[in-house]
Design a protein around this motif. Structure first.
Motif, PDB file in Angstrom:
ATOM      1  N   ALA A   1       0.825  -1.214   0.000  1.00 32.18           N
ATOM      2  CA  ALA A   1       0.000   0.000   0.000  1.00 32.18           C
ATOM      3  C   ALA A   1       0.855   1.258   0.000  1.00 32.18           C
ATOM      4  N   VAL A   2       1.972   1.225   0.718  1.00 35.26           N
ATOM      5  CA  VAL A   2       2.881   2.376   0.737  1.00 35.26           C
ATOM      6  C   VAL A   2       3.465   2.600  -0.652  1.00 35.26           C
ATOM      7  N   ILE A   3       3.901   1.524  -1.305  1.00 31.02           N
ATOM      8  CA  ILE A   3       4.470   1.651  -2.647  1.00 31.02           C
ATOM      9  C   ILE A   3       3.432   2.223  -3.604  1.00 31.02           C
ATOM     10  N   ARG A   4       2.236   1.644  -3.566  1.00 31.37           N
ATOM     11  CA  ARG A   4       1.182   2.081  -4.477  1.00 31.37           C
ATOM     12  C   ARG A   4       0.829   3.552  -4.253  1.00 31.37           C
ATOM     13  N   GLN A   5       0.836   3.977  -3.000  1.00 37.33           N
ATOM     14  CA  GLN A   5       0.458   5.350  -2.671  1.00 37.33           C
ATOM     15  C   GLN A   5       1.532   6.352  -3.054  1.00 37.33           C
ATOM     16  N   GLU A   6       2.792   6.002  -2.835  1.00 34.06           N
ATOM     17  CA  GLU A   6       3.871   6.978  -2.971  1.00 34.06           C
ATOM     18  C   GLU A   6       4.535   6.984  -4.341  1.00 34.06           C
ATOM     19  N   ALA A   7       4.507   5.853  -5.059  1.00 30.96           N
ATOM     20  CA  ALA A   7       5.234   5.775  -6.325  1.00 30.96           C
ATOM     21  C   ALA A   7       4.514   6.556  -7.421  1.00 30.96           C
ATOM     22  N   ASP A   8       5.281   7.277  -8.203  1.00 29.33           N
ATOM     23  CA  ASP A   8       4.758   8.003  -9.365  1.00 29.33           C
ATOM     24  C   ASP A   8       5.063   7.146 -10.592  1.00 29.33           C
ATOM     25  N   LEU A   9       4.090   6.340 -10.991  1.00 28.70           N
ATOM     26  CA  LEU A   9       4.315   5.327 -12.023  1.00 28.70           C
ATOM     27  C   LEU A   9       3.923   5.859 -13.396  1.00 28.70           C
ATOM     28  N   VAL A  10       4.845   5.721 -14.353  1.00 23.53           N
ATOM     29  CA  VAL A  10       4.593   6.206 -15.714  1.00 23.53           C
ATOM     30  C   VAL A  10       4.071   5.096 -16.612  1.00 23.53           C
ATOM     31  N   ALA A  11       3.870   3.911 -16.068  1.00 26.99           N
ATOM     32  CA  ALA A  11       3.334   2.786 -16.829  1.00 26.99           C
ATOM     33  C   ALA A  11       2.580   1.877 -15.868  1.00 26.99           C
TER      34      ALA A  11
END
Length: 473
Positions: free
Chosen positions: A265-275
């Motif tokens: 959940a932390v990764i999903r919330q904080e990461a700025d994913l370009v794909a």
């Protein structure tokens, strides 16, 4: 900070403010009242914080209810700064201040000589402005070159040149802490402050007054002081001096998420994913990070930050977009092969034990394989992959790689014997287990299954210049 959600009140003078029934409150009382109201209503006072609900947050809530200044102690990347910034949400959205006041003083309780004179002269005509809670939080990253003037203040030579006496309180240019009057001041990495600077904080923390160059200025400061520190700072870079530690009412230890789902959940919330990064890849990164935190090869005093997994997710997303752009794919979806690109750039974020010199990449590769195998077992347990193994043993091979498109991967899959509903049953079952619906997601899911077979030593794998081939060794 959160932007305003409601317009400010309309009271523009002290008289109008009195008519509303306004009564001053200390910032600690304000936070206590708002926290208790949220707890009573069942509203989460700590949005966006994962894995701390049963440990850190109850301790912090008790400290705030008690009116204590707080220092958070924990390894890097445990969300200390985010937690401190979340405190802003416990302030009233709008606060009345004396218009033009340097320290944001309460119209009913001015603290500087200039504001007191103005209040006495104007009475109920004293102009009032409204300050949003986002303006009531000040944050300072402590560095060795931070000065007393930065935090507390100093004599302003320009004001002296204007004719004021050196001992006049109005000659002082106030620092960060006095300017945070009626708000929150946060000091990150507190042990990095030179000890003489920490000494300057003692009066602010206890007596709530300001001393500048021998002059005592009684200001009746109203601030909540919060700070963060890493445990290793006490020995490696500096320490919090004992008198200052004693003035913090609460020292709270933070920690990394204890549950895998919280880590994801932390990764999903904080990461700025370009794909598109499928959930199983985020899970592998979370497991990888947790494995590093438990490894004897890694210096656990330094910790493995949540930023490690966040940067990993952003890196594999970038790899997917890079491939899609170069090869003309309609969608960019990360795959298992992209995890290697993350390992290539993330090694520098991990501090290894001195005895592991030269083995760093081997440790990372081993733990990544372990994390991948665990994810395969979780998602594909009970699924019969024997038809795929048989096809590869019969001489078929499947090629993937950093620049191999999802279409190329899917087109290169060997046909499987029918199982009653069509030849592609197994591939569909793999996709269904992992929630894959698009071609890119299907390719990612099937690649996970292939990697799982390799890690289980059911099939072989050869890697050469950006291409990976699964088949029989």
């Amino acid at each position: 900070m959160t932007p305003p959600t409601t317009p400010p009140p309309t009271a523009a003078t002290l008289g109008e403010l009195r008519a509303t029934g306004y009564a001053p409150r200390t910032v600690k009382a304000e936070i206590r009242d708002n926290l208790l109201a949220r707890l009573a209503s069942g509203e989460d006072p700590w949005p966006g914080l994962h894995g701390l609900q049963d440990t850190v947050l109850p301790q912090l809530e008790r400290a705030l209810i008690a009116g204590h200044d707080v220092v958070l102690l924990g390894e890097r990347g445990q969300g200390k700064t985010r937690l401190l910034r979340t405190l802003v949400g416990l302030l009233d959205e709008w606060q009345p201040v004396i218009a033009g006041s340097e320290l944001g003083e309460d119209p009913l309780e001015p603290v500087t000589p200039a504001s007191r004179r103005l209040a006495a002269e104007l009475g109920d005509a004293l102009p009032v402005a409204w300050r949003h809670r986002s303006e009531r939080y000040a944050e300072k990253l402590a560095t060795p070159d931070t000065s007393v003037a930065d935090l507390i203040g100093d004599v302003d030579p320009m004001k002296v040149a204007e004719g004021r006496l050196l001992g006049d309180p109005e000659t002082i240019h106030f620092g960060l802490v006095p300017r945070s009057h009626r708000g929150i001041v946060a000091i990150n990495e507190l042990p990095d402050l030179a000890e003489r600077i920490q000494v300057a904080m003692l009066n602010v923390m206890e007596e709530r007054d300001v001393q500048v160059r021998g002059y005592v200025v009684r200001l009746d400061l109203d601030v909540l002081v919060v700070a963060s520190a890493n445990p290793e700072d006490y020995t490696n870079r500096g320490r919090i001096i004992t008198p200052l530690k004693d003035r913090f009412g609460a020292e709270i230890r933070t920690h990394y998420p204890t549950e895998l789902d919280d880590e994801v959940a932390v990764i999903r919330q904080e990461a700025d994913l370009v794909a598109d990064v499928p959930a199983h890849l985020l899970e592998i990164l979370a497991r990888f990070t947790r494995a590093l935190r438990g490894s004897s090869s890694v210096d656990q005093r330094s910790g493995v930050s949540a930023r490690f997994a966040i940067a990993g997710a952003e890196t594999i997303a970038a790899a997917a977009l890079h491939r899609a752009t170069r090869r003309g794919e309609d969608e960019a979806v990360a795959r298992v092969v992209d995890l290697e690109t993350a390992v290539d750039v993330l090694g520098g974020k991990v501090e290894f034990e001195s005895g592991e010199e030269g083995r760093e990449r081997a440790v990372l590769d081993h733990l990544l394989r372990t994390a991948t195998a665990e994810a395969v077992r979780r998602h594909l347990r009970g699924l019969d992959l024997a038809p795929l193994v048989d096809a590869l043993e019969a001489g078929a091979s499947i090629t993937t790689g950093e620049q191999v498109t999802a279409t190329e991967l899917l087109d290169g899959l060997p046909p499987l014997p029918p199982s009653g509903a069509g030849e592609s049953d197994l591939y569909d079952a793999i996709a269904e287990r992992l929630g894959a619906t698009t071609p890119g997601q299907r390719a990612s899911a099937i690649e996970l299954a292939l990697e799982g077979l390799f890690l289980a030593r059911k099939v072989g794998k050869e890697q050469d210049t950006g291409r990976t081939t699964y088949g029989v060794e």
